[in-house]
Design a protein around this motif. Structure first.
Motif, PDB file in Angstrom:
ATOM      1  N   CYS A 997      51.584   2.159  66.747  1.00 36.80           N
ATOM      2  CA  CYS A 997      51.673   3.617  66.877  1.00 36.80           C
ATOM      3  C   CYS A 997      50.572   4.265  66.041  1.00 36.80           C
ATOM      4  N   LEU A 998      49.754   5.107  66.672  1.00 35.16           N
ATOM      5  CA  LEU A 998      48.717   5.869  65.986  1.00 35.16           C
ATOM      6  C   LEU A 998      49.110   7.332  65.985  1.00 35.16           C
ATOM      7  N   ASP A 999      49.020   7.961  64.821  1.00 37.37           N
ATOM      8  CA  ASP A 999      49.379   9.376  64.752  1.00 37.37           C
ATOM      9  C   ASP A 999      48.701  10.001  63.536  1.00 37.37           C
ATOM     10  N   GLU A1000      48.766  11.329  63.451  1.00 34.59           N
ATOM     11  CA  GLU A1000      48.086  12.066  62.397  1.00 34.59           C
ATOM     12  C   GLU A1000      48.801  11.921  61.055  1.00 34.59           C
ATOM     13  N   ILE A1001      48.040  12.147  59.983  1.00 37.93           N
ATOM     14  CA  ILE A1001      48.590  12.310  58.637  1.00 37.93           C
ATOM     15  C   ILE A1001      48.105  13.653  58.101  1.00 37.93           C
ATOM     16  N   HIS A1002      49.044  14.453  57.612  1.00 33.89           N
ATOM     17  CA  HIS A1002      48.728  15.791  57.090  1.00 33.89           C
ATOM     18  C   HIS A1002      49.186  15.857  55.635  1.00 33.89           C
ATOM     19  N   LEU A1003      48.216  16.103  54.728  1.00 38.13           N
ATOM     20  CA  LEU A1003      48.515  16.212  53.306  1.00 38.13           C
ATOM     21  C   LEU A1003      48.342  17.665  52.882  1.00 38.13           C
ATOM     22  N   GLY A1004      49.425  18.263  52.380  1.00 37.14           N
ATOM     23  CA  GLY A1004      49.381  19.658  51.945  1.00 37.14           C
ATOM     24  C   GLY A1004      48.565  19.862  50.689  1.00 37.14           C
ATOM     25  N   SER A1005      48.227  21.096  50.397  1.00 43.10           N
ATOM     26  CA  SER A1005      47.343  21.414  49.267  1.00 43.10           C
ATOM     27  C   SER A1005      47.937  20.963  47.933  1.00 43.10           C
ATOM     28  N   HIS A1006      47.031  20.520  47.038  1.00 41.49           N
ATOM     29  CA  HIS A1006      47.371  20.115  45.672  1.00 41.49           C
ATOM     30  C   HIS A1006      48.398  18.973  45.641  1.00 41.49           C
ATOM     31  N   THR A1007      48.330  18.114  46.637  1.00 41.82           N
ATOM     32  CA  THR A1007      49.168  16.915  46.653  1.00 41.82           C
ATOM     33  C   THR A1007      48.473  15.801  45.890  1.00 41.82           C
ATOM     34  N   ASN A1008      49.229  15.004  45.153  1.00 36.34           N
ATOM     35  CA  ASN A1008      48.693  13.878  44.405  1.00 36.34           C
ATOM     36  C   ASN A1008      49.344  12.588  44.895  1.00 36.34           C
ATOM     37  N   LEU A1009      48.514  11.612  45.256  1.00 39.29           N
ATOM     38  CA  LEU A1009      49.003  10.315  45.707  1.00 39.29           C
ATOM     39  C   LEU A1009      48.809   9.306  44.586  1.00 39.29           C
ATOM     40  N   GLY A1010      49.931   8.754  44.050  1.00 37.34           N
ATOM     41  CA  GLY A1010      49.891   7.844  42.909  1.00 37.34           C
ATOM     42  C   GLY A1010      49.383   6.462  43.285  1.00 37.34           C
ATOM     43  N   ASN A1011      49.262   5.619  42.268  1.00 41.76           N
ATOM     44  CA  ASN A1011      48.713   4.283  42.449  1.00 41.76           C
ATOM     45  C   ASN A1011      49.543   3.470  43.447  1.00 41.76           C
ATOM     46  N   TRP A1012      48.836   2.868  44.399  1.00 39.22           N
ATOM     47  CA  TRP A1012      49.405   1.928  45.373  1.00 39.22           C
ATOM     48  C   TRP A1012      50.559   2.490  46.203  1.00 39.22           C
ATOM     49  N   CYS A1013      50.574   3.795  46.364  1.00 43.11           N
ATOM     50  CA  CYS A1013      51.540   4.367  47.314  1.00 43.11           C
ATOM     51  C   CYS A1013      50.989   4.192  48.729  1.00 43.11           C
ATOM     52  N   THR A1014      51.867   4.281  49.713  1.00 43.94           N
ATOM     53  CA  THR A1014      51.468   4.115  51.110  1.00 43.94           C
ATOM     54  C   THR A1014      51.997   5.292  51.918  1.00 43.94           C
ATOM     55  N   ILE A1015      51.111   5.895  52.712  1.00 44.76           N
ATOM     56  CA  ILE A1015      51.469   7.006  53.589  1.00 44.76           C
ATOM     57  C   ILE A1015      51.374   6.503  55.020  1.00 44.76           C
ATOM     58  N   MET A1016      52.491   6.544  55.763  1.00 42.10           N
ATOM     59  CA  MET A1016      52.522   6.028  57.131  1.00 42.10           C
ATOM     60  C   MET A1016      52.090   7.108  58.124  1.00 42.10           C
ATOM     61  N   PRO A1017      51.643   6.718  59.322  1.00 42.52           N
ATOM     62  CA  PRO A1017      51.255   7.692  60.346  1.00 42.52           C
ATOM     63  C   PRO A1017      52.401   8.647  60.675  1.00 42.52           C
ATOM     64  N   ALA A1018      52.025   9.837  61.147  1.00 40.09           N
ATOM     65  CA  ALA A1018      52.960  10.905  61.522  1.00 40.09           C
ATOM     66  C   ALA A1018      53.620  11.552  60.309  1.00 40.09           C
ATOM     67  N   THR A1019      53.079  11.310  59.099  1.00 39.51           N
ATOM     68  CA  THR A1019      53.628  11.928  57.887  1.00 39.51           C
ATOM     69  C   THR A1019      53.004  13.301  57.689  1.00 39.51           C
ATOM     70  N   ARG A1020      53.836  14.275  57.323  1.00 33.99           N
ATOM     71  CA  ARG A1020      53.374  15.628  56.984  1.00 33.99           C
ATOM     72  C   ARG A1020      53.959  15.991  55.627  1.00 33.99           C
ATOM     73  N   LEU A1021      53.091  16.082  54.630  1.00 38.41           N
ATOM     74  CA  LEU A1021      53.546  16.436  53.292  1.00 38.41           C
ATOM     75  C   LEU A1021      53.245  17.901  53.019  1.00 38.41           C
TER      76      LEU A1021
END
Length: 1198
Positions: A997-1021
């Protein structure tokens, strides 16, 4: 002789009265007391003191006494039977005791083999003991091949005959793999015992745990090993073997026995000389009167080898208390038939798997194809005679089947050879297999009588069971009118017609199977029946679909037809193929609405659309008033398909059926809304009824079953899409007892995956169970984290665990847990089977997976099939692509890193290989070249924008290659976003069906992604989200409107918020140094010296993999002999309640931090700790010495 038989007191073991002799004179006694030719001498011995070898010894001694008038009885040198009996009682026999204890370990010694009995077993006091013997000769050819095979393979005829018997019992018992039978041994295991008269015969168990996939030759070798080892300890008395199992009521292995006899038919002594007198042995007769007792055994197979003519014969003795004479005769014929298969003169099929051998007799082969369709024949016969068809699932436990039969008041149950043992004598059943193969049926049957069957359209055609909230299944009656009108509706909308070839896929517990079989035959279509287990055997199923040219498939519906599934199906089928979304409970006869899926217009949800012809659908509120568009309402269905009612439950029928404007409507309980186009959309349930894996389940039925135990209260809920969770209130019961009770009363799909036992269930203010306060289930029992058996995994088990993890979507599945309890569906099982065939062994069938549903069970049966696991080779198919000559050929960079379209793509598709796989390959190959970009450099954002990503200002990436792996045009990042080391944007997500499955990833403003976290497709933060280290964020992650912290696998929202202004710590620290100099120092002592200069306390013989592995060197204390693998990090700072906090970290001597381990501030590893991959050691953790840890957060591995 009559007195000898009736007066048992003539023998008295206490008084040593064990032998009697009689002389019978044919004429008057002669004057010299000499015997004449027609006189007889009768010797009568007590069976407890005389065995067959004793006969020769006795005659030898008799001859010596007759000649010399004395016996050689030196008390000092001759061992007597009484002496041996005393010695035997005092012998420790430790080795033999351990051998037999180990041999019968985990075996149910009182469990009888499931032979095809015609009657249930009676207690010994009611058994007549009569038996029947059937014999046959092997013949010259079969004997020659049998003995030649024995000789050429260095095995004895006894061992080969026993292997044949085991193979036969495996087939005769319908696949029983753990076979234990009895065999008598002479017991004279020492030379000095050869000259002693007595009863040395000992019965020993012979246990064979065979694998159905073994070849016969493998079975023979296994049996040879069994016999060789067993005979070493055959002297161990049966009584002592049984004393090791005090809880067993009766040793069942004695009831099924094996004998092998070698004799000389021509030269065996029919006469003997005693002195100068010639004595002729009298013939042995087995003529026994009607009241005679012959045997107390169930089943005995004897192979005789005539050494004079070098040929074999077979005799089967079976109890008439259990078998009919006809059955015994057929069993004997089947054994003879199997021997002919094994030892065919022209083709010895020794390499053929055991399970492929057939017991079908030549006269039965004509009916084999018909027997595969017994279900169709049975259904047609029932309907033709005017009876009511009711399907029973063989997956249901016997208790439930008996309950359903009693509820229907059925007068006859049709069974076949696989299901007839599920019913006792209280239920009248007919084996349809025997009907089809009975050659004695009269040919003069008057089929015209069928026309006299009084059947009208108002008669009930079939009954289907649905789950009941009261704890009892509900039997819905469907009339002939309902069914025929339903089929007419399908024809009218052109769902299928007489030109279709339909494959029957639904289980018999679904009413869809009636449409597939009877409906198809009614309209003149062709129905194809799958073999047992064929539905989950993807290779077999695809072959059937292709070869049979299937044009119509109807599967069991789910509650909602996902749009993405529709897109996937559209990509996999040709354009003329139509995809239908049908809806309908069983009470309205299969279906009542239909919708042809249109991918172009059905972009948000797929409706159930409109009612079928002659059906009516109303959406009503609680006051039976029509709701307005687009409000939800309960769906009421009227028309030609509405059922008669529930059998014997007028109260439930009255609640389910309601009269509206003179028409009868069925109250479905489903909530539905109508859109502005008049299309119906399914929304959910009004009550607690659920749908799990296609099955409608009334949770009250499972709850009622549990309440029949000692618990005081319970509630059952559906958790996500895969599990039933039972919460029970009790203090005196455990999960194993509850699961065992459910297995004996409920079908598999209604058994909870987890049982959570509480002292008291939470209640609301009204005194009712508050479902919102129930604790969330912990699925650790389904994983290996809390596994307590302590048995290390073999390489094969570890490989199977990875496959189960992927197929059943469980990170670390418990190797002892069946996949059904892991939340696995039939689609998951199909996926697992495909992966096993691709990666381990091609010839693994579906039945093997279902018979051995846990990883450890499956590994045990697969292991013997592999020569050596390390030598396994994975067979891959070569994909062939045909280039489109008109397609433009852009540059490599734009072609590979360019735009990607959202959707579902098979892994063997050109699109996946070209757009994803090749992209990952190029980035992996050139990752060193990409390291020229320092961390958090603005150039990273510029490159991604050039490749099509939507990225706003002030976006910082710690590792540019990790972000580059994600399809750039599907990336949408708002301003102020920061990613730290190891943060990963997953390129695709694998579905249960093995589709990417291929889909978009949307990261909202001033979001911080910590060490070795994983964001899957179709995620909207949303904005201002902190994703913690080692956190997995998916499309299902629920968060508030920003300003929150997510942590865990899967991600969960924490009860604290992020600070308003979070500075990026160590943003530029040593970035240029890391990029250009760091790779040269990695893993060397120069790196250790560097960190010591920066303040770290590091002992000797320490290996550090990377310059970024210590973020706060001055706060780190590392002992001697410590190892950090690639990706392991020690971080001595955290953010807590808007404050940056620092705390020292101590890693004591000989500890190992494996890849992708993170140790946070304040933690102490006390020495010789082993931290497994992907483990998070959180703040202030104190890890005791000599322990291993795994998980997020870290848990000790026992």
């Amino acid at each position: 002789m009559h007195d000898e038989k009736q007066n048992f007191q003539l023998f008295d073991l206490a008084k040593a009265l064990v032998f009697r002799c009689h002389i019978l004179h044919h004429t008057s006694i002669s004057s010299n007391d000499l015997l004449c030719d027609k006189d007889a001498i009768i010797f009568n011995f007590h069976h407890a003191s005389f065995d067959f070898p004793s006969m020769d010894l006795f005659l030898h001694d008799l001859n010596q006494a007759y000649i010399t008038s004395e016996l050689s009885t030196n008390e000092d040198t001759i061992l007597r039977y009484l002496d041996y009996a005393t010695i035997e009682q005092k012998m420790p026999m430790t080795a033999a005791s351990m051998f037999w204890l180990d041999t019968l370990r985990d075996y149910k010694i009182d469990h009888s083999l499931p032979l095809p009995f015609d009657r249930y077993r009676l207690s010994d006091e009611y058994r007549t003991g009569r038996e029947m013997s059937v014999s046959f000769d092997f013949g010259e050819d079969l004997s020659h091949v049998f003995l030649a095979y024995s000789s050429s393979n260095s095995i004895t005829a006894l061992q080969l005959a026993l292997a044949c018997y085991y193979a036969f019992l495996f087939k005769l018992t319908n696949g029983e793999k753990d076979l234990c039978i009895g065999m008598n041994t002479h017991g004279r295991y020492k030379e000095e015992l050869m000259s002693v008269i007595g009863m040395f015969v000992n019965t020993i168990p012979l246990r064979c745990q065979l694998d159905p996939h073994w070849s016969f030759h493998q079975l023979v070798e296994h049996v040879k090993e069994i016999i060789t080892n067993t005979l070493k300890y055959s002297y161990f008395p049966l009584q002592r073997i049984l004393s090791q199992h005090p809880n067993a009521t009766k040793p069942a292995f004695i009831e099924t026995s094996f004998e092998f006899q070698s004799f000389k038919s021509k030269s065996d002594k029919k006469e003997m000389m005693i002195g100068n007198a010639r004595i002729i042995a009298a013939p042995i007769s087995k003529n026994i009167g009607e009241d005679g007792i012959m045997s107390n055994f169930d089943f005995t197979l004897t192979i005789q080898h005539d050494l004079d003519i070098d040929q074999l014969s077979c005799t089967i003795n079976a109890s008439l208390d259990l078998f009919d004479r006809k059955t015994i005769d057929i069993i004997t014929q089947r054994f003879h038939s199997m021997l002919e298969q094994l030892f065919n003169v022209t083709d010895i099929q020794m390499k053929k798997p055991i399970y492929e051998f057939s017991l079908i007799l030549p006269n039965e082969k004509f009916f084999t194809k018909s027997m595969n369709n017994t279900q169709v024949i049975g259904m047609m016969a029932i309907e033709m005679i005017g009876a009511v068809y009711c399907s029973l699932s063989p997956r249901d436990p016997e208790h439930r089947l008996h309950l359903l039969v009693e509820q229907t008041r059925s007068q006859l149950v049709l069974v076949h050879h696989l299901t007839k043992k599920k019913f006792n004598d209280s239920i009248i059943s007919l084996d349809i297999d025997l009907v089809l193969i009975d050659n004695e049926l009269e040919s003069g049957i008057n089929f015209g009588r069928l026309s006299n069957a009084n059947v009208t359209i108002e008669n009930v055609a079939y009954t289907i069971f649905t789950s009941g909230s009261t704890g009892m299944p509900k039997a819905a009656h469907i009339r002939h009118r309902n069914f025929s009108e339903c089929i007419r509706c399908f024809i009218y909308i052109d769902a299928f017609n007489e030109k279709d070839t339909i494959v029957q896929m639904a289980r018999c517990s679904f009413d869809v199977h009636v449409l597939d079989i009877l409906g198809a035959l009614m309209v003149g279509a062709t129905t194809v029946m799958l073999r047992p287990g064929g539905l989950i055997d993807f290779e077999y199923l695809s072959t059937v679909l292709r070869k049979k040219q299937i044009t119509y498939i109807k599967t069991v519906p789910s509650e909602v037809f996902p749009v993405k599934l529709a897109r996937l199906m559209r990509n996999m089928v040709t354009s003329p193929c139509r995809i239908w979304n049908f809806y309908g409970p069983a009470e309205i006869t299969i279906d009542c609405t239909s919708h042809v899926v249109d991918i172009a217009s059905d972009t948000k949800s797929i409706p159930i659309e409109r009612a079928l012809p002659n059906y009516q659908c109303l959406l009503l509120d609680s006051w039976l008033q029509c709701v307005v568009i687009p409000q939800e309402g309960e769906l009421y269905v009227g028309g030609v398909g509405v059922f008669v009612g529930y059998l014997g439950r007028d109260d439930l029928t009255a609640r389910a059926l309601i009269m509206i404007d003179g028409e009868i409507f069925y109250r479905t309980g489903d909530l539905v809304r109508m859109d502005n186009n008049g299309l119906l959309h399914y929304q959910g349930r009004k009550d607690h009824q659920i749908k799990l894996h296609g099955q409608r389940i009334e949770l009250g039925e499972t709850e009622r079953c549990l309440l029949n135990t000692s618990i005081s209260a319970c509630v059952v809920i559906k958790w996500n899409d895969d599990h039933l969770i039972a919460y029970v209130q009790s203090t005196d019961i455990n999960e194993e007892q509850l699961r065992k009770h459910c297995h004996s009363h409920l079908p598999p799909h209604m058994i909870p995956s987890l049982f959570i036992i509480l002292d008291k269930l939470p209640l609301n203010a009204n005194g009712k169970i508050d479902r919102k306060l129930l604790p969330a289930p912990q699925f650790s029992s389904l994983t290996n984290i809390d596994q307590t058996d302590g048995i290390p995994l073999t390489s094969l088990e570890a490989h199977l665990q990875r496959i189960f993890s992927e197929a059943f979507h469980n990170e670390s599945p418990n190797v002892n847990m069946p996949f059904g309890q892991l939340g696995g569906t039939s689609l998951d099982a199909m996926r697992a089977l495909v992966l096993i065939r691709q990666e381990i062994r091609t010839k693994v069938d579906a039945n093997l997976l279902f018979a051995n549903p846990s990883i450890r069970q499956l590994a045990r049966v697969i292991e013997p099939l592999l020569v050596t696991y390390d030598d396994l080779s994975v067979t891959t198919s070569v994909l062939k692509f045909q280039e489109d000559q008109d397609r433009s050929m852009p540059s490599l960079c734009i072609e590979i890193l360019g735009p990607v379209t959202s959707g579902y793509y098979p892994m063997n598709s050109y699109y996946y290989l070209h757009k994803l796989w090749l992209r990952q390959l190029i980035i992996t190959s050139f990752h060193q070249a990409l390291d020229f970009l320092p961390s958090y450099n603005v150039l990273s954002s510029s490159l991604l924008r050039w490749l099509g990503a939507h990225i706003e200002d002030d976006v910082k990436f710690a590792e540019f290659p990790q972000i580059l792996r994600f399809p750039s045009n599907l990336l949408n990042i708002e301003r102020g976003v920061t990613t730290f080391g190891g943060a990963n944007l997953a390129s695709f997500e694998m579905t249960k069906e093995g589709i990417c499955c291929l889909d978009e990833i949307h990261l909202g403003s001033h979001t911080n992604l910590g060490n070795w976290c994983t964001i899957m497709p179709a995620t909207r933060l949303p904005p201002k989200v902190i994703v913690g280290s080692l956190t997995l964020v998916t499309r299902k992650t629920v968060s508030r409107e920003g300003n929150c912290v997510l942590l865990g696998i899967p991600a969960r929202e924490m009860p604290f918020v992020m600070p308003e202004n979070t500075s990026v710590f160590l943003r530029t620290l040593m970035s240029e140094f890391s990029a250009f100099v760091g790779p040269y120092l990695s893993g060397t002592q120069f790196l250790v010296f560097l960190f010591r200069m920066l303040g770290a306390q590091i002992g000797s013989d320490v290996i550090l993999p990377d310059i970024r592995c210590l973020t706060d060197p001055h706060l780190v204390n590392v002992g001697d002999h410590v190892r950090l693998n690639m990706g392991a990090y020690i971080q001595a700072h955290t953010f807590e309640q808007r404050i940056l906090k620092l705390a020292p970290i101590t890693v004591n001597h000989s500890s190992v931090l494996m890849s992708n381990v993170l140790v946070l501030s304040g933690a102490t590893l006390q020495g010789q700790n082993r931290i497994l991959p992907w483990t998070l050691v959180i703040k202030d953790d104190q890890l005791p010495p000599n322990t291993s840890w795994s998980g997020v957060p870290a848990k000790q591995v026992i």
